[in-house]
Write an enzyme that holds these catalytic residues in place. Structure first.
Site, PDB file in Angstrom:
ATOM      1  N   ALA A  43       0.818  -1.217   0.000  1.00  0.00           N
ATOM      2  CA  ALA A  43       0.000   0.000   0.000  1.00  0.00           C
ATOM      3  C   ALA A  43       0.850   1.263   0.000  1.00  0.00           C
ATOM      4  CB  ALA A  43      -0.917   0.020   1.223  1.00  0.00           C
ATOM      5  N   GLY A  48       6.441   1.226   5.684  1.00  0.00           N
ATOM      6  CA  GLY A  48       7.358   0.304   5.025  1.00  0.00           C
ATOM      7  C   GLY A  48       7.421   0.527   3.522  1.00  0.00           C
ATOM      8  N   CYS A  49       6.265   0.720   2.912  1.00  0.00           N
ATOM      9  CA  CYS A  49       6.214   0.916   1.459  1.00  0.00           C
ATOM     10  C   CYS A  49       6.858   2.245   1.066  1.00  0.00           C
ATOM     11  CB  CYS A  49       4.777   0.835   0.960  1.00  0.00           C
ATOM     12  SG  CYS A  49       4.055  -0.809   1.229  1.00  0.00           S
ATOM     13  N   THR A  50       6.724   3.250   1.905  1.00  0.00           N
ATOM     14  CA  THR A  50       7.369   4.536   1.640  1.00  0.00           C
ATOM     15  C   THR A  50       8.883   4.380   1.719  1.00  0.00           C
ATOM     16  OG1 THR A  50       5.450   5.769   2.448  1.00  0.00           O
ATOM     17  CG2 THR A  50       7.572   6.935   2.423  1.00  0.00           C
ATOM     18  N   ALA A  53      10.044   2.481  -1.438  1.00  0.00           N
ATOM     19  CA  ALA A  53       9.954   3.316  -2.639  1.00  0.00           C
ATOM     20  C   ALA A  53      11.040   4.390  -2.643  1.00  0.00           C
ATOM     21  CB  ALA A  53       8.567   3.955  -2.730  1.00  0.00           C
TER      22      ALA A  53
END
Length: 157
Positions: A43, A48-50, A53
């Protein structure tokens, strides 16, 4: 529920055509003749995804110089991806797979353990697809933090 089939090194990478953050269609075939890192994340705008990325963003110049493009895929809608891209200054395509069809074809959606419970969801995964469309690297259940540095070491980038 049966386990999600997983891709292995040497498999033909499943083709995809998905909308990016601006609604433009991006296909795996757009990268023919170049290597591409295809990574799947749960998401946009989550911690974590930030981190993951931003690690790809910060390594993009070196990856590009080594002949690698980067594409991120999540179930998020294009509008959420655009907000995420703009907030974090991401300069590689983020693709939307709300039906989770591509995620499933790549083995990146299925049963996983989260906080001690078995749930259905996105399995954080990273692949390197070679110039001919074959899987060169297939990594499942990768960690958000430190993963890009580890991938770079493995690829000698």
């Amino acid at each position: 529920m049966p386990p999600t089939p997983r891709l292995a090194v040497g498999d033909k990478a499943p083709a995809f055509s998905l909308p990016d953050a601006d609604g433009n269609t991006v296909s795996l075939s757009d990268f023919a003749g170049r290597k591409v890192v295809v990574y799947f994340y749960p998401a946009a705008s989550t911690p974590g995804c930030t981190k993951q990325a931003c690690d790809f963003r910060d390594s993009l110049a070196e990856l590009n110089e080594a002949g690698l493009d980067v594409v991120g895929i999540s179930p998020d809608k294009p509008a959420k991806l655009a907000k995420f891209r703009d907030a974090e200054g991401l300069t590689f395509p983020l693709l939307s797979d709300p039906d989770r069809e591509v995620l499933t074809q790549w083995g990146a959606f299925g049963e996983k353990t989260m906080y001690g419970k078995t749930v259905q969801g996105v399995i954080r995964s990273t692949f390197v697809v070679d110039e001919n469309g074959d899987v060169e690297v297939a990594q499942y259940n990768v960690k958000a933090t430190g993963h890009v540095a580890k991938l770079r070491r493995e690829l000698a980038v």
